[in-house]
Design a protein around this motif. Structure first.
Motif, PDB file in Angstrom:
ATOM      1  N   LEU A  67       9.200  12.100  24.752  1.00  0.00           N
ATOM      2  CA  LEU A  67       9.310  12.423  26.174  1.00  0.00           C
ATOM      3  C   LEU A  67       9.789  11.208  26.953  1.00  0.00           C
ATOM      4  N   ASP A  68      10.459  11.459  28.050  1.00  0.00           N
ATOM      5  CA  ASP A  68      10.823  10.365  28.939  1.00  0.00           C
ATOM      6  C   ASP A  68       9.543   9.808  29.540  1.00  0.00           C
ATOM      7  N   ARG A  69       9.412   8.491  29.525  1.00  0.00           N
ATOM      8  CA  ARG A  69       8.201   7.871  30.076  1.00  0.00           C
ATOM      9  C   ARG A  69       8.210   8.056  31.583  1.00  0.00           C
ATOM     10  N   PRO A  70       7.117   8.636  32.102  1.00  0.00           N
ATOM     11  CA  PRO A  70       7.056   8.822  33.560  1.00  0.00           C
ATOM     12  C   PRO A  70       6.871   7.491  34.279  1.00  0.00           C
ATOM     13  N   ASP A  71       7.257   7.471  35.524  1.00  0.00           N
ATOM     14  CA  ASP A  71       7.104   6.279  36.345  1.00  0.00           C
ATOM     15  C   ASP A  71       5.706   6.295  36.954  1.00  0.00           C
ATOM     16  N   LEU A  72       4.758   5.698  36.228  1.00  0.00           N
ATOM     17  CA  LEU A  72       3.363   5.684  36.654  1.00  0.00           C
ATOM     18  C   LEU A  72       2.888   4.250  36.829  1.00  0.00           C
ATOM     19  N   ASP A  73       2.073   4.041  37.840  1.00  0.00           N
ATOM     20  CA  ASP A  73       1.384   2.760  37.977  1.00  0.00           C
ATOM     21  C   ASP A  73       0.300   2.710  36.909  1.00  0.00           C
ATOM     22  N   THR A  74      -0.045   1.523  36.473  1.00  0.00           N
ATOM     23  CA  THR A  74      -1.099   1.364  35.462  1.00  0.00           C
ATOM     24  C   THR A  74      -2.395   2.018  35.917  1.00  0.00           C
ATOM     25  N   ALA A  75      -2.685   1.959  37.194  1.00  0.00           N
ATOM     26  CA  ALA A  75      -3.915   2.558  37.722  1.00  0.00           C
ATOM     27  C   ALA A  75      -3.921   4.079  37.562  1.00  0.00           C
ATOM     28  N   ASP A  76      -2.739   4.687  37.488  1.00  0.00           N
ATOM     29  CA  ASP A  76      -2.641   6.146  37.351  1.00  0.00           C
ATOM     30  C   ASP A  76      -2.585   6.596  35.900  1.00  0.00           C
ATOM     31  N   LEU A  77      -2.508   5.675  34.984  1.00  0.00           N
ATOM     32  CA  LEU A  77      -2.430   6.000  33.565  1.00  0.00           C
ATOM     33  C   LEU A  77      -3.844   6.276  33.037  1.00  0.00           C
ATOM     34  N   ARG A  78      -4.125   7.529  32.723  1.00  0.00           N
ATOM     35  CA  ARG A  78      -5.475   7.900  32.301  1.00  0.00           C
ATOM     36  C   ARG A  78      -5.888   7.187  31.019  1.00  0.00           C
ATOM     37  N   ALA A  79      -4.978   7.018  30.100  1.00  0.00           N
ATOM     38  CA  ALA A  79      -5.314   6.356  28.837  1.00  0.00           C
ATOM     39  C   ALA A  79      -5.836   4.944  29.076  1.00  0.00           C
ATOM     40  N   ALA A  80      -5.321   4.283  30.097  1.00  0.00           N
ATOM     41  CA  ALA A  80      -5.767   2.925  30.417  1.00  0.00           C
ATOM     42  C   ALA A  80      -7.162   2.920  31.032  1.00  0.00           C
ATOM     43  N   GLN A  81      -7.637   4.068  31.484  1.00  0.00           N
ATOM     44  CA  GLN A  81      -8.964   4.167  32.101  1.00  0.00           C
ATOM     45  C   GLN A  81     -10.059   4.455  31.073  1.00  0.00           C
ATOM     46  N   LEU A  82      -9.678   4.668  29.817  1.00  0.00           N
ATOM     47  CA  LEU A  82     -10.656   4.971  28.772  1.00  0.00           C
ATOM     48  C   LEU A  82     -11.500   3.733  28.485  1.00  0.00           C
TER      49      LEU A  82
END
Length: 156
Positions: A67-82
């Motif tokens: 998939l094309d990587r979406p333009d997300l801030d790190t704070a919005d990346l759920r995987a980073a919140q695990l």
């Protein structure tokens, strides 16, 4: 945040729909979360799941890669919140449900695709989500098999 809460958040966001780019972003988020959960299981999960968890990490990584990587801030990346896995069985049950919903969403996107590139991107992502879900189901079976050998604790 624990895995189950992040999965529930992803399921709600995916169910919320939106246009194709929003759904593709949620699909990517779900695969990235599956990859993070697989990594966490590989490092600190039940020993009988560690090899399978590495496989989940690889499969989910492939799901992100097609998939094309979406333009997300790190704070919005759920995987980073695990921050914690919690109960491995519960996390895997929820993750399996999320990956099934990802596949369904991708089928809808593929059917509505205006161009061949999007269609094939969806097809590859469906395959990756299906393989990731199969791996999750296999890990749940291994957990269940491992629990069969443990005698029930006497009530008292």
């Amino acid at each position: 945040m624990d895995a189950v809460r992040l999965i529930v958040t992803s399921r709600r966001a995916l169910a919320g729909g939106g246009d194709a780019p929003e759904v593709m972003t949620e699909v990517w988020q779900a695969q990235a979360l599956a990859q993070a959960i697989g990594s966490r299981l590989a490092v600190s999960g039940p020993p009988q799941l560690r090899g399978e968890a590495i496989g989940l990490t690889e499969l989910a990584g492939r799901g992100c890669g097609v998939l094309d990587r979406p333009d997300l801030d790190t704070a919005d990346l759920r995987a980073a919140q695990l921050t914690e896995l919690g109960d491995a069985r519960q996390a895997l049950l929820c993750l399996g449900g999320l990956l099934g919903e990802v596949g369904i969403a991708l089928v809808g996107l593929a059917c509505a695709a205006d161009d061949e590139g999007t269609y094939w991107q969806c097809m590859e992502a469906i395959d990756a989500a299906d393989e990731s879900r199969d791996r999750v189901l296999w890990m749940l079976r291994k957990l269940e098999d491992g629990n069969q050998g443990v005698p029930e604790r006497a009530a008292g």
